[in-house]
Motif scaffolding. Structure first.
Motif, PDB file in Angstrom:
ATOM      1  N   GLN A  15       0.831  -1.208   0.000  1.00 11.84           N
ATOM      2  CA  GLN A  15       0.000   0.000   0.000  1.00 11.84           C
ATOM      3  C   GLN A  15       0.867   1.261   0.000  1.00 11.84           C
ATOM      4  N   ALA A  16       1.984   1.222   0.739  1.00 10.54           N
ATOM      5  CA  ALA A  16       2.883   2.373   0.793  1.00 10.54           C
ATOM      6  C   ALA A  16       3.505   2.641  -0.569  1.00 10.54           C
ATOM      7  N   VAL A  17       3.881   1.575  -1.269  1.00  6.34           N
ATOM      8  CA  VAL A  17       4.470   1.724  -2.598  1.00  6.34           C
ATOM      9  C   VAL A  17       3.465   2.363  -3.555  1.00  6.34           C
ATOM     10  N   ALA A  18       2.183   2.106  -3.337  1.00  9.28           N
ATOM     11  CA  ALA A  18       1.144   2.612  -4.235  1.00  9.28           C
ATOM     12  C   ALA A  18       0.834   4.091  -4.019  1.00  9.28           C
ATOM     13  N   VAL A  19       1.369   4.701  -2.971  1.00  6.30           N
ATOM     14  CA  VAL A  19       1.115   6.117  -2.702  1.00  6.30           C
ATOM     15  C   VAL A  19       1.805   6.957  -3.779  1.00  6.30           C
ATOM     16  N   GLN A  20       1.024   7.676  -4.556  1.00  8.54           N
ATOM     17  CA  GLN A  20       1.561   8.478  -5.649  1.00  8.54           C
ATOM     18  C   GLN A  20       1.900   9.901  -5.221  1.00  8.54           C
ATOM     19  N   ASN A  21       1.127  10.444  -4.286  1.00 10.39           N
ATOM     20  CA  ASN A  21       1.323  11.829  -3.853  1.00 10.39           C
ATOM     21  C   ASN A  21       1.291  11.868  -2.331  1.00 10.39           C
ATOM     22  N   HIS A  56      12.258   2.998   9.978  1.00  9.38           N
ATOM     23  CA  HIS A  56      13.142   3.669   9.023  1.00  9.38           C
ATOM     24  C   HIS A  56      13.512   5.080   9.480  1.00  9.38           C
ATOM     25  N   ILE A  57      12.673   5.680  10.324  1.00  6.81           N
ATOM     26  CA  ILE A  57      12.936   7.017  10.842  1.00  6.81           C
ATOM     27  C   ILE A  57      13.552   6.968  12.232  1.00  6.81           C
ATOM     28  N   LEU A  58      13.075   6.047  13.049  1.00  5.63           N
ATOM     29  CA  LEU A  58      13.450   6.039  14.461  1.00  5.63           C
ATOM     30  C   LEU A  58      14.706   5.243  14.763  1.00  5.63           C
ATOM     31  N   HIS A  59      15.137   4.380  13.853  1.00  7.85           N
ATOM     32  CA  HIS A  59      16.284   3.502  14.132  1.00  7.85           C
ATOM     33  C   HIS A  59      17.239   3.472  12.953  1.00  7.85           C
ATOM     34  N   VAL A  76      10.320   5.898   1.992  1.00  6.37           N
ATOM     35  CA  VAL A  76      10.086   6.796   3.130  1.00  6.37           C
ATOM     36  C   VAL A  76      10.936   8.055   3.003  1.00  6.37           C
ATOM     37  N   GLN A  77      12.154   7.900   2.515  1.00  6.56           N
ATOM     38  CA  GLN A  77      13.016   9.071   2.329  1.00  6.56           C
ATOM     39  C   GLN A  77      12.424  10.028   1.297  1.00  6.56           C
ATOM     40  N   SER A  78      11.832   9.477   0.250  1.00  8.70           N
ATOM     41  CA  SER A  78      11.187  10.331  -0.756  1.00  8.70           C
ATOM     42  C   SER A  78       9.985  11.057  -0.146  1.00  8.70           C
ATOM     43  N   THR A 101      20.691   7.153   4.566  1.00 11.56           N
ATOM     44  CA  THR A 101      19.437   6.495   4.894  1.00 11.56           C
ATOM     45  C   THR A 101      18.370   7.513   5.288  1.00 11.56           C
ATOM     46  N   THR A 102      17.136   7.034   5.418  1.00 10.74           N
ATOM     47  CA  THR A 102      16.040   7.894   5.869  1.00 10.74           C
ATOM     48  C   THR A 102      16.331   8.457   7.249  1.00 10.74           C
TER      49      THR A 102
END
Length: 262
Positions: A15-21, A56-59, A76-78, A101-102
């Protein structure tokens, strides 16, 4: 149980990969000029948590990082870069090493936004003392001023209630000049809530009023006409016909004579 959890995580990542905007999920754009790090950071953490990507953000990178982990880290970085102001993107990219990394990007953003409180306070104080209403509504204008005062307080630059009110008055649109003088001359000076309510009432009184049905009906009446209503059109036609009835009997007489003659 472990297989079920892994399947759920894979589904969330798909689902995260499918996020376009990403801005459709995180409408707040981080900007040092606005000083909105807190709402931005909160929405970022809520969103990555929704897709089970908060690590990815916290560790830092786990020792046994998989290929999927690196792929999701890029996503996540994008998201981070897609929700910060353009000038901040340039600064953070200069700070980030190639392939960062992120987590590294998150810390670089945090350092740029929160790492120099003295400069932030100096910049925000200058904006606080020069901000003007322009075309903003009273609600947004006062809210923005109160937000700046609160952030300055967090930066150990306390803004008194009197200073807040006087700066709000200073930056008001000229059409609020009368109420501005009233607030400024009040003793004791009105509180923020009292001044805002007075300005909201003044703004409401300035709003153009639309014509009500009764007004529209009234304007359609001919004030100079007789008190008796005018006759409907079909009655006027009949009356006009009766006025020409002088020729009516002679016409009937000619018809009778013709009949006798026949």
């Amino acid at each position: 149980m472990m297989l079920h959890k892994a399947a759920a995580v894979l589904n969330l990542q798909a689902q995260a990969v499918a996020v376009q905007n990403i801005q459709s999920l995180i409408p707040v754009i981080l900007d040092t000029a606005v000083d909105n790090y807190s709402p931005w950071g909160e929405q970022i953490l809520l969103t990555v948590g929704k897709y089970s990507l908060q690590n990815h953000i916290l560790h830092d990178v786990p020792v046994l990082a998989s290929l999927d982990w690196g792929w999701m880290d890029c996503i996540v970085q994008s998201w981070l870069y897609g929700t910060i102001a353009t000038d901040l993107v340039d600064v953070v990219m200069d700070c980030d090493e190639h392939g960062a990394t992120t987590r590294a990007t998150w810390l670089a953003i945090e350092t740029q936004v929160l790492g120099n409180p003295e400069m932030r306070a100096l910049y925000l104080d200058a904006k606080f003392r020069t901000f003007v209403q322009g075309d903003l509504s009273i609600t947004y204008y006062c809210r923005y001023f109160k937000s700046m005062a609160d952030v300055l307080g967090d930066l150990n630059e306390q803004v008194s209630g009197c200073t807040l009110i006087l700066n709000i008055i200073r930056g008001l649109n000229k059409k609020f000049a009368t109420i501005s003088h009233d607030i400024q001359r009040s003793r004791p000076l009105r509180s923020f809530l009292e001044a805002r309510d007075d300005l909201l009432l003044e703004e409401l009184m300035m709003a153009p009023s639309s014509s009500t049905p009764s007004t529209a009906l009234f304007t359609g009446i001919n004030i100079g006409s007789s008190s008796h209503p005018s006759a409907p059109p079909h009655q006027s036609v009949r009356r006009s016909g009766s006025g020409g009835s002088k020729g009516g009997p002679s016409s009937k007489k000619k018809w009778d004579n013709g009949r006798r003659g026949g």
